[in-house]
Design an enzyme around this catalytic site. Sequence first.
Site, short mmCIF file in Angstrom:
data_model
loop_
_atom_site.label_atom_id
_atom_site.label_comp_id
_atom_site.label_asym_id
_atom_site.label_seq_id
_atom_site.Cartn_x
_atom_site.Cartn_y
_atom_site.Cartn_z
N TYR A 170 0.87 -1.18 0.00
CA TYR A 170 0.00 0.00 0.00
C TYR A 170 0.90 1.23 0.00
O TYR A 170 1.82 1.31 0.82
CB TYR A 170 -0.90 -0.01 1.24
CG TYR A 170 -1.78 1.21 1.39
CD1 TYR A 170 -1.48 2.21 2.31
CD2 TYR A 170 -2.93 1.36 0.62
CE1 TYR A 170 -2.28 3.33 2.45
CE2 TYR A 170 -3.74 2.48 0.75
CZ TYR A 170 -3.42 3.46 1.67
OH TYR A 170 -4.21 4.57 1.80
N ASP A 214 9.39 2.55 -0.39
CA ASP A 214 8.36 3.26 0.36
C ASP A 214 8.57 2.92 1.84
O ASP A 214 8.13 1.87 2.31
CB ASP A 214 6.96 2.86 -0.13
CG ASP A 214 5.89 3.55 0.68
OD1 ASP A 214 4.69 3.38 0.35
OD2 ASP A 214 6.24 4.25 1.66
N LYS A 262 4.79 9.39 8.73
CA LYS A 262 4.55 8.83 10.08
C LYS A 262 5.58 9.31 11.12
O LYS A 262 5.49 10.44 11.60
CB LYS A 262 4.48 7.31 9.99
CG LYS A 262 3.27 6.82 9.13
CD LYS A 262 3.16 5.32 9.08
CE LYS A 262 2.16 4.86 8.05
NZ LYS A 262 0.76 4.79 8.52
P1 KE4 Z 1 -0.58 8.55 4.50
O1 KE4 Z 1 -1.09 9.27 3.26
O2 KE4 Z 1 -1.68 7.74 5.17
O3 KE4 Z 1 0.16 9.47 5.47
O4 KE4 Z 1 0.50 7.49 4.03
C1 KE4 Z 1 0.20 6.57 3.02
C2 KE4 Z 1 1.11 5.37 3.14
C3 KE4 Z 1 2.13 5.21 2.24
N1 KE4 Z 1 2.99 4.16 2.32
C4 KE4 Z 1 2.85 3.23 3.29
C5 KE4 Z 1 3.81 2.08 3.35
C6 KE4 Z 1 1.82 3.34 4.25
O5 KE4 Z 1 1.68 2.40 5.21
C7 KE4 Z 1 0.93 4.42 4.17
C8 KE4 Z 1 -0.23 4.60 5.14
N2 KE4 Z 1 -0.47 3.52 6.03
C9 KE4 Z 1 -1.85 3.33 6.43
C10 KE4 Z 1 -2.04 2.09 7.29
N3 KE4 Z 1 -1.17 1.04 7.10
C11 KE4 Z 1 -2.35 4.56 7.11
C12 KE4 Z 1 -3.59 4.43 7.91
C13 KE4 Z 1 -4.78 5.04 7.21
O6 KE4 Z 1 -4.93 4.83 5.98
O7 KE4 Z 1 -5.55 5.72 7.94
#
Ligand code: KE4
Length: 434
Positions: free
Chosen positions: A146, A241, A269
Amino acid sequence: MTQQKIKETRSKELFERAKKIMPGGVNSPVRAFSPYPFFTARAEGSKLIDVDGRTYIDYCLSYGPLILGHANPVIIEAVKEKLNEGTMYGTPTELEIEFAETVAKAVPCIEMMRAISSGTEATMHAIRAARGHTGRDKIVKFEGCYHGAHDYVLVKAGSGASTFGSPDSLGVPRDTVKNTVVLPYNDVEAFEEAVRKEGSEIAAVILEPVVGNAGVILPEKGYLQALRKITEKNGIVLIFDEVITGFRLALGGAQEYYGVKPDLVTLGKIIGGGFPIGAYGGKREIMSKISPVGPIYQAGTLSGNPVSVTAGLTVLNILMEKRLEIYGGLEKNGNKMAKGLRDYASDAGIEAQVNNVASMFQIFFTGTPVKDYASAKSSDTKRFTKYHRNLLQKGVFIPPSQFETCFLSTAHTDEDLNRTLEAMGTAIKASEEE
Ligand code: KE4
């Protein structure tokens, strides 16, 4: 561990109200779970306290950022002080230089970087930078990974996209994703084949070096090295990523932990210390093509804002100063949780896999070793849901989906971990009975 009976609660009331004004009653799909999610009133250290006064030991940590725990006093103090000087200026600040220099000092591949406001932006802009740099259009991603919620990558995506059954989201024009090649993770041959077929059209490969969005899936020995070698040979930009793994696996993230340096990295994060943030960076020859010095455009109102950067810098300085103690302690506790889970499952004669690395861990209820998206999907998600709900009643909060990761922080005490393992042992057994 006392049983916390989930009865009619203020959370239920709030959820009914929330659903009237927000899709699913949440601002991000992963937070929704049935019958209803608890609503948090406040948080401190390793604990969340909900609107009904229930306390939970928290292994979600807001999906990863809070490596120093909730409401860390040093971060709060630093932000409070900064707020007296304003919140954002729309001009460059010295703080942003210090932030970029600090991140670059820790992350091996970063020669130049840009701060933005989310991980989604980070991967979106990193992909555009790779496409602009190579003049090629195709990108390769891997099933179950993701990379945020933008169009290019919402194909066979993990996290909430998998949880709620829309790994290929509606609303993404077929044309947008015709250049997104999706391959199985941990399969070098499949990657070699794709490069043989269309390597000259591939701008970038983007992957989570450790997958955290299909549960935890570790790279097979030599996998990352093979991707590095093949991309190098074919002029393909390798993007790690590290929105989850950055500053999580080690100070230098997965690229330090596994000793493989990508061309670009995306971060988020942890580097925001609990405030909105993202970053992307890497090779100077690529990053120096970003506007205003180059023809690849990228911008953002809140990019590098003083509040997020103050919080982020405070965290990074603590992680640097106490690097050995922090990462050694987190790894030890991560191994303790994984071993405890494996022992409970085998004592109960229950087929389960536990994947873990550093302070990330996850259980899968399947007899098949989980090495890719297909094997992760083979796990019994209904049983995982029972396990999650049972833990909740015991005052332990883990992300409500099989396709997420449990995280540890420096705020988790031995007492927290021991109480949690006891609860997990009971929850594993209970997930079989109901
Ligand atoms: P954000 O746009 O949510 O800050 O980051 C996207 C993203 C990109 N790459 C990786 C590996 C990520 O895990 C994420 C976001 N992670 C999710 C949960 N695993 C965020 C939680 C959510 O969607 O509310």
